[in-house]
Motif scaffolding. Sequence first.
Motif, PDB file in Angstrom:
ATOM      1  N   LEU A  53      34.108  34.435  42.181  1.00 49.34           N
ATOM      2  CA  LEU A  53      34.119  35.843  42.543  1.00 49.34           C
ATOM      3  C   LEU A  53      33.954  36.646  41.260  1.00 49.34           C
ATOM      4  CD1 LEU A  53      37.142  35.959  45.026  1.00 49.34           C
ATOM      5  CD2 LEU A  53      34.724  35.651  45.571  1.00 49.34           C
ATOM      6  N   CYS A  54      33.142  37.702  41.303  1.00 49.37           N
ATOM      7  CA  CYS A  54      32.872  38.494  40.105  1.00 49.37           C
ATOM      8  C   CYS A  54      33.493  39.887  40.237  1.00 49.37           C
ATOM      9  CB  CYS A  54      31.371  38.614  39.885  1.00 49.37           C
ATOM     10  SG  CYS A  54      30.942  39.412  38.320  1.00 49.37           S
ATOM     11  N   PHE A  55      34.248  40.279  39.212  1.00 46.43           N
ATOM     12  CA  PHE A  55      34.894  41.586  39.166  1.00 46.43           C
ATOM     13  C   PHE A  55      34.375  42.331  37.936  1.00 46.43           C
ATOM     14  CE2 PHE A  55      37.535  38.715  41.497  1.00 46.43           C
ATOM     15  CZ  PHE A  55      38.018  39.463  42.559  1.00 46.43           C
ATOM     16  N   LEU A  56      33.914  43.552  38.139  1.00 51.12           N
ATOM     17  CA  LEU A  56      33.351  44.376  37.073  1.00 51.12           C
ATOM     18  C   LEU A  56      33.981  45.760  37.116  1.00 51.12           C
ATOM     19  CD1 LEU A  56      29.598  43.534  37.775  1.00 51.12           C
ATOM     20  CD2 LEU A  56      30.971  42.571  35.928  1.00 51.12           C
ATOM     21  N   HIS A  57      33.851  46.484  36.008  1.00 54.94           N
ATOM     22  CA  HIS A  57      34.204  47.900  36.063  1.00 54.94           C
ATOM     23  C   HIS A  57      32.986  48.707  36.504  1.00 54.94           C
ATOM     24  CE1 HIS A  57      36.053  51.718  35.396  1.00 54.94           C
ATOM     25  NE2 HIS A  57      35.094  52.067  34.554  1.00 54.94           N
ATOM     26  N   TYR A  58      31.898  48.578  35.794  1.00 59.81           N
ATOM     27  CA  TYR A  58      30.681  49.308  36.150  1.00 59.81           C
ATOM     28  C   TYR A  58      29.985  48.641  37.339  1.00 59.81           C
ATOM     29  CZ  TYR A  58      30.597  52.110  31.844  1.00 59.81           C
ATOM     30  OH  TYR A  58      30.882  52.997  30.838  1.00 59.81           O
ATOM     31  N   PRO A  59      29.465  49.439  38.257  1.00 62.41           N
ATOM     32  CA  PRO A  59      28.700  48.843  39.361  1.00 62.41           C
ATOM     33  C   PRO A  59      27.363  48.324  38.858  1.00 62.41           C
ATOM     34  CG  PRO A  59      28.571  51.234  39.467  1.00 62.41           C
ATOM     35  CD  PRO A  59      29.558  50.905  38.374  1.00 62.41           C
ATOM     36  N   GLY A  65      30.980  45.158  32.141  1.00 65.64           N
ATOM     37  CA  GLY A  65      29.645  45.546  32.566  1.00 65.64           C
ATOM     38  C   GLY A  65      29.179  46.772  31.783  1.00 65.64           C
ATOM     39  N   TRP A  66      28.006  47.296  32.159  1.00 68.66           N
ATOM     40  CA  TRP A  66      27.458  48.456  31.451  1.00 68.66           C
ATOM     41  C   TRP A  66      26.301  49.029  32.249  1.00 68.66           C
ATOM     42  CZ3 TRP A  66      29.840  51.089  27.979  1.00 68.66           C
ATOM     43  CH2 TRP A  66      29.176  51.993  27.130  1.00 68.66           C
ATOM     44  N   PHE A 122      32.888  42.790  43.034  1.00 60.62           N
ATOM     45  CA  PHE A 122      33.749  43.947  43.246  1.00 60.62           C
ATOM     46  C   PHE A 122      33.710  44.815  41.993  1.00 60.62           C
ATOM     47  CE2 PHE A 122      35.131  40.297  45.593  1.00 60.62           C
ATOM     48  CZ  PHE A 122      35.413  40.779  46.857  1.00 60.62           C
ATOM     49  N   TYR A 123      33.666  46.128  42.176  1.00 57.81           N
ATOM     50  CA  TYR A 123      33.546  47.031  41.034  1.00 57.81           C
ATOM     51  C   TYR A 123      34.260  48.350  41.306  1.00 57.81           C
ATOM     52  CZ  TYR A 123      29.992  49.447  43.826  1.00 57.81           C
ATOM     53  OH  TYR A 123      29.348  50.131  44.817  1.00 57.81           O
ATOM     54  N   GLY A 124      34.476  49.121  40.217  1.00 56.86           N
ATOM     55  CA  GLY A 124      35.115  50.433  40.327  1.00 56.86           C
ATOM     56  C   GLY A 124      34.232  51.513  39.724  1.00 56.86           C
ATOM     57  N   HIS A 125      34.833  52.359  38.888  1.00 53.10           N
ATOM     58  CA  HIS A 125      34.148  53.367  38.073  1.00 53.10           C
ATOM     59  C   HIS A 125      33.702  54.620  38.834  1.00 53.10           C
ATOM     60  CE1 HIS A 125      32.059  54.923  34.600  1.00 53.10           C
ATOM     61  NE2 HIS A 125      30.930  55.019  35.286  1.00 53.10           N
ATOM     62  N   ILE A 126      33.303  54.486  40.084  1.00 49.87           N
ATOM     63  CA  ILE A 126      32.727  55.597  40.826  1.00 49.87           C
ATOM     64  C   ILE A 126      33.826  56.368  41.546  1.00 49.87           C
ATOM     65  CG2 ILE A 126      31.019  56.271  42.543  1.00 49.87           C
ATOM     66  CD1 ILE A 126      29.891  54.897  40.034  1.00 49.87           C
ATOM     67  N   HIS A 127      33.758  57.710  41.460  1.00 51.64           N
ATOM     68  CA  HIS A 127      34.777  58.558  42.074  1.00 51.64           C
ATOM     69  C   HIS A 127      34.152  59.749  42.788  1.00 51.64           C
ATOM     70  CE1 HIS A 127      37.725  56.339  39.759  1.00 51.64           C
ATOM     71  NE2 HIS A 127      37.106  56.656  38.637  1.00 51.64           N
ATOM     72  N   GLY A 128      34.987  60.410  43.583  1.00 52.70           N
ATOM     73  CA  GLY A 128      34.623  61.686  44.172  1.00 52.70           C
ATOM     74  C   GLY A 128      33.312  61.651  44.930  1.00 52.70           C
ATOM     75  N   THR A 147      31.255  45.300  46.819  1.00 53.35           N
ATOM     76  CA  THR A 147      32.349  46.101  47.365  1.00 53.35           C
ATOM     77  C   THR A 147      32.903  47.004  46.278  1.00 53.35           C
ATOM     78  OG1 THR A 147      32.943  44.296  48.878  1.00 53.35           O
ATOM     79  CG2 THR A 147      34.572  46.048  48.556  1.00 53.35           C
ATOM     80  N   MET A 148      32.990  48.296  46.554  1.00 56.38           N
ATOM     81  CA  MET A 148      33.568  49.248  45.608  1.00 56.38           C
ATOM     82  C   MET A 148      35.068  49.340  45.845  1.00 56.38           C
ATOM     83  SD  MET A 148      32.631  53.289  45.024  1.00 56.38           S
ATOM     84  CE  MET A 148      32.768  53.640  46.792  1.00 56.38           C
TER      85      MET A 148
END
Length: 228
Positions: A160-166, A124-125, A190-196, A213-214
């Motif tokens: 099901l779709c999995f990405l890094h960027y939301p 993603g981007w 489902f995605y990641g990248h976001i923290h804190g 879902t993060m």
Amino acid sequence: MSLYAIGDLHLSLSADKPMDVFGGRWENYMGKLTDGFSALGAEDVTVLCGDISWGMNLNESLADFQFIHALPGKKLILKGNHDYWWTTASKAHQLWDAHGIDSIALLHNNCHFYDDIAICGTRGWFYEEETGSEHDQKIMNREVMRLEASLKAAGDREKLCFLHYPPRYRDYVCREIVEVMTAYGVRRCFYGHIHGPGMRLAVEGLIEGIEYTMVSADAVQFSPYRVM
């Protein structure tokens, strides 16, 4: 057999960038990951949603891959923005084969199957037409093509779709990615990248027919999120 997802392991066994220095949830994060995966079995599958290793090349990331290999179950890796070790799929698999790492595969221009479910995805981007550069536009176009290739490979299975960027964050919507998911009938992403502190601005829940879902490691307490 169950399907799980977690992103942003940020392993650093050979690179000098341990996440423990951030304190808080990241203290002893590798121990927490080991504990979090301990509930999984050999037949379980976990999608790792990018930012896997701080290693700058494949050899520098080898110890991190060996750590992942030692965790229970099969792992499917997609690329994150900090995965500088990433070169080509063939080179990654050659390294893993040479070191007996057979529990890891890449989710890249392809899809994998979990019973009758298709596991699809790409990095993603973030791209906003008003502020994005021509370089950003090229990356976005490439990521859209990779996502579509993954979804096409799934055929008529549920996807099901999995990405890094939301694809959604705060008031931002990456329409290019959302439209591809919608066109291929994706209902869960489902995605990641976001923290804190940024996690408070994450977009989750059902929006326009897709449930988001993060699964960033610190968001799920370093325990893989059970998808199904």
